[in-house]
Design a protein around this motif. Structure first.
Motif, PDB file in Angstrom:
ATOM      1  N   GLY A 114      60.324   8.685  49.626  1.00  0.00           N
ATOM      2  CA  GLY A 114      61.588   9.375  49.462  1.00  0.00           C
ATOM      3  C   GLY A 114      62.694   8.812  50.330  1.00  0.00           C
ATOM      4  N   LEU A 115      63.772   9.598  50.457  1.00  0.00           N
ATOM      5  CA  LEU A 115      64.982   9.201  51.183  1.00  0.00           C
ATOM      6  C   LEU A 115      65.381  10.311  52.149  1.00  0.00           C
ATOM      7  CD1 LEU A 115      66.993   8.021  48.037  1.00  0.00           C
ATOM      8  CD2 LEU A 115      65.757   6.547  49.624  1.00  0.00           C
ATOM      9  N   LEU A 116      66.070   9.956  53.228  1.00  0.00           N
ATOM     10  CA  LEU A 116      66.518  10.977  54.169  1.00  0.00           C
ATOM     11  C   LEU A 116      67.712  10.494  54.984  1.00  0.00           C
ATOM     12  CD1 LEU A 116      65.477  10.034  57.241  1.00  0.00           C
ATOM     13  CD2 LEU A 116      63.278  10.746  56.310  1.00  0.00           C
ATOM     14  N   ASP A 117      68.418  11.477  55.559  1.00  0.00           N
ATOM     15  CA  ASP A 117      69.477  11.228  56.541  1.00  0.00           C
ATOM     16  C   ASP A 117      69.501  12.412  57.482  1.00  0.00           C
ATOM     17  OD1 ASP A 117      71.830  13.214  55.780  1.00  0.00           O
ATOM     18  OD2 ASP A 117      71.086  12.368  53.904  1.00  0.00           O
ATOM     19  N   ALA A 118      69.990  12.204  58.697  1.00  0.00           N
ATOM     20  CA  ALA A 118      70.002  13.291  59.681  1.00  0.00           C
ATOM     21  C   ALA A 118      71.154  13.110  60.658  1.00  0.00           C
ATOM     22  CB  ALA A 118      68.672  13.340  60.434  1.00  0.00           C
ATOM     23  N   ASP A 119      71.649  14.234  61.151  1.00  0.00           N
ATOM     24  CA  ASP A 119      72.763  14.246  62.094  1.00  0.00           C
ATOM     25  C   ASP A 119      72.351  15.042  63.324  1.00  0.00           C
ATOM     26  OD1 ASP A 119      75.122  14.506  63.507  1.00  0.00           O
ATOM     27  OD2 ASP A 119      76.346  14.949  61.749  1.00  0.00           O
ATOM     28  N   PHE A 120      72.378  14.390  64.495  1.00  0.00           N
ATOM     29  CA  PHE A 120      72.005  15.031  65.749  1.00  0.00           C
ATOM     30  C   PHE A 120      73.216  15.183  66.677  1.00  0.00           C
ATOM     31  CE2 PHE A 120      68.356  12.864  63.984  1.00  0.00           C
ATOM     32  CZ  PHE A 120      67.354  13.824  64.071  1.00  0.00           C
ATOM     33  N   ASN A 121      74.392  15.207  66.104  1.00  0.00           N
ATOM     34  CA  ASN A 121      75.661  15.282  66.835  1.00  0.00           C
ATOM     35  C   ASN A 121      75.952  14.003  67.605  1.00  0.00           C
ATOM     36  OD1 ASN A 121      76.331  17.922  65.961  1.00  0.00           O
ATOM     37  ND2 ASN A 121      74.986  18.792  67.511  1.00  0.00           N
ATOM     38  N   THR A 122      75.121  13.668  68.568  1.00  0.00           N
ATOM     39  CA  THR A 122      75.355  12.444  69.330  1.00  0.00           C
ATOM     40  C   THR A 122      74.716  11.222  68.670  1.00  0.00           C
ATOM     41  OG1 THR A 122      73.410  12.902  70.698  1.00  0.00           O
ATOM     42  CG2 THR A 122      75.539  13.661  71.519  1.00  0.00           C
ATOM     43  N   SER A 123      73.824  11.445  67.724  1.00  0.00           N
ATOM     44  CA  SER A 123      73.164  10.349  67.003  1.00  0.00           C
ATOM     45  C   SER A 123      73.068  10.688  65.532  1.00  0.00           C
ATOM     46  CB  SER A 123      71.754  10.091  67.564  1.00  0.00           C
ATOM     47  OG  SER A 123      71.800   9.635  68.889  1.00  0.00           O
ATOM     48  N   LYS A 124      73.025   9.650  64.707  1.00  0.00           N
ATOM     49  CA  LYS A 124      72.895   9.841  63.267  1.00  0.00           C
ATOM     50  C   LYS A 124      71.836   8.883  62.713  1.00  0.00           C
ATOM     51  CE  LYS A 124      77.732  11.189  62.438  1.00  0.00           C
ATOM     52  NZ  LYS A 124      77.460  12.602  62.166  1.00  0.00           N
ATOM     53  N   ILE A 125      71.049   9.409  61.787  1.00  0.00           N
ATOM     54  CA  ILE A 125      70.106   8.585  61.033  1.00  0.00           C
ATOM     55  C   ILE A 125      70.669   8.420  59.631  1.00  0.00           C
ATOM     56  CG2 ILE A 125      67.823   8.505  59.975  1.00  0.00           C
ATOM     57  CD1 ILE A 125      66.687   9.800  62.413  1.00  0.00           C
ATOM     58  N   THR A 126      70.817   7.191  59.197  1.00  0.00           N
ATOM     59  CA  THR A 126      71.365   6.903  57.875  1.00  0.00           C
ATOM     60  C   THR A 126      70.451   5.952  57.116  1.00  0.00           C
ATOM     61  OG1 THR A 126      72.709   5.103  58.796  1.00  0.00           O
ATOM     62  CG2 THR A 126      73.756   7.264  58.611  1.00  0.00           C
ATOM     63  N   ARG A 127      70.571   5.990  55.800  1.00  0.00           N
ATOM     64  CA  ARG A 127      69.870   5.059  54.909  1.00  0.00           C
ATOM     65  C   ARG A 127      68.361   5.091  55.087  1.00  0.00           C
ATOM     66  NH1 ARG A 127      72.040   3.536  50.670  1.00  0.00           N
ATOM     67  NH2 ARG A 127      71.348   1.384  50.727  1.00  0.00           N
ATOM     68  N   GLY A 128      67.820   6.248  55.442  1.00  0.00           N
ATOM     69  CA  GLY A 128      66.383   6.345  55.642  1.00  0.00           C
ATOM     70  C   GLY A 128      65.620   6.322  54.331  1.00  0.00           C
ATOM     71  N   ARG A 129      64.556   5.545  54.306  1.00  0.00           N
ATOM     72  CA  ARG A 129      63.672   5.524  53.136  1.00  0.00           C
ATOM     73  C   ARG A 129      62.232   5.395  53.607  1.00  0.00           C
ATOM     74  NH1 ARG A 129      66.477   0.533  51.928  1.00  0.00           N
ATOM     75  NH2 ARG A 129      68.252   1.916  51.561  1.00  0.00           N
ATOM     76  N   PHE A 130      61.316   6.144  52.972  1.00  0.00           N
ATOM     77  CA  PHE A 130      59.928   6.146  53.410  1.00  0.00           C
ATOM     78  C   PHE A 130      58.989   5.986  52.217  1.00  0.00           C
ATOM     79  CE2 PHE A 130      61.402  10.512  52.897  1.00  0.00           C
ATOM     80  CZ  PHE A 130      60.403  11.128  52.153  1.00  0.00           C
ATOM     81  N   ASP A 131      57.823   5.412  52.501  1.00  0.00           N
ATOM     82  CA  ASP A 131      56.842   5.101  51.455  1.00  0.00           C
ATOM     83  C   ASP A 131      55.471   4.966  52.123  1.00  0.00           C
ATOM     84  OD1 ASP A 131      55.388   4.154  49.304  1.00  0.00           O
ATOM     85  OD2 ASP A 131      56.264   2.153  49.358  1.00  0.00           O
ATOM     86  N   HIS A 132      54.579   5.933  51.846  1.00  0.00           N
ATOM     87  CA  HIS A 132      53.301   5.949  52.543  1.00  0.00           C
ATOM     88  C   HIS A 132      52.141   6.259  51.602  1.00  0.00           C
ATOM     89  CE1 HIS A 132      55.725   6.258  56.217  1.00  0.00           C
ATOM     90  NE2 HIS A 132      56.373   7.242  55.617  1.00  0.00           N
ATOM     91  N   TRP A 133      51.043   5.600  51.843  1.00  0.00           N
ATOM     92  CA  TRP A 133      49.756   6.007  51.281  1.00  0.00           C
ATOM     93  C   TRP A 133      49.101   6.894  52.322  1.00  0.00           C
ATOM     94  CZ3 TRP A 133      47.385   6.724  46.980  1.00  0.00           C
ATOM     95  CH2 TRP A 133      45.993   6.919  46.957  1.00  0.00           C
ATOM     96  N   ILE A 134      48.716   8.110  51.950  1.00  0.00           N
ATOM     97  CA  ILE A 134      48.202   9.092  52.892  1.00  0.00           C
ATOM     98  C   ILE A 134      46.679   9.165  52.802  1.00  0.00           C
ATOM     99  CG2 ILE A 134      48.310  11.503  53.633  1.00  0.00           C
ATOM    100  CD1 ILE A 134      50.951   9.982  53.910  1.00  0.00           C
ATOM    101  N   VAL A 135      46.026   9.121  53.952  1.00  0.00           N
ATOM    102  CA  VAL A 135      44.570   9.216  54.026  1.00  0.00           C
ATOM    103  C   VAL A 135      44.195  10.452  54.836  1.00  0.00           C
ATOM    104  CG1 VAL A 135      44.302   6.703  53.812  1.00  0.00           C
ATOM    105  CG2 VAL A 135      44.434   7.742  56.085  1.00  0.00           C
TER     106      VAL A 135
END
Length: 204
Positions: free
Chosen positions: A177-198
């Protein structure tokens, strides 16, 4: 005598390599040509989250398995439920990673969701195709960088998420999937994740 020494050395080296073996890397990184520093968005089990934190490339640690004598696998993501003893428990998806060029200093990034006490893997599967707005005291992102922890808001889109029961509280599947986050003093942008779960990565 020399021949005997070579023979002894040969068997010593053979035993050493058989005992130590080689580590296996189950993470595949395919660079995004349009966003230098992060990987492409994928849904093929590349075992990776990549993003920008304040414009700096950040990615999860590689999923590696040790040698013949050290089988423990280092995982980049874990999924678990915290039992709070209140009306709501907390589902946590936690990623461990580092900034580009600094593999020694690891940091963590997590999603915290308030869920019903009976929440299980089938409920998790219902998140597939959902875009969640994370903006309350009970649903939040957390970021730990250099020992400092922050709580933030943002969004996460589960392009795919599917766990199947393997019996006895063991689950396997995939998540992307995709994600973004705002921590006021820091920002996460353009996040993308892809996992095989065991099974070792899921704890309900």
């Amino acid at each position: 005598m020399i021949k005997g020494n070579f023979k002894t050395m040969f068997y010593f080296l053979l035993a050493f390599f058989l005992l130590t073996g080689c580590s296996r890397n189950d993470t595949r990184y395919f660079a995004d040509a349009e966003d230098q520093g992060i990987a492409i968005f994928s849904s093929t089990g590349n075992n990776l989250l990549s993003c920008f934190i304040d414009g700096k490339p950040w990615r999860t640690v590689s999923r590696t398995t040790g040698s013949f004598t050290y089988y423990r696998t280092n995982y980049e993501v874990d999924i678990f439920k915290q039992v709070t003893g209140t009306l709501k428990d907390t589902l946590v998806i936690s990623w461990m990673g580092y900034f580009e060029g600094n593999t020694i200093m690891t940091n963590s990034f997590s999603l915290h969701l308030a869920v019903e006490p009976g929440f299980g893997y089938k409920d998790l599967n219902l998140l597939q195709g959902q875009r969640l707005t994370i903006d309350t005291a009970f649903n939040y992102f957390s970021l730990t960088v250099n020992g400092f922890n922050s709580k933030g808001t943002g969004h996460i889109y589960f392009h795919s998420i599917r766990l199947d029961s393997m019996g006895l509280g063991m689950y396997s599947g995939s998540m992307s999937g995709l994600l973004d986050a705002d921590f006021n003093t820091s920002k996460i942008t353009r996040g993308r994740f892809d996992h095989w779960i065991v099974p070792d990565q899921v704890h309900f």
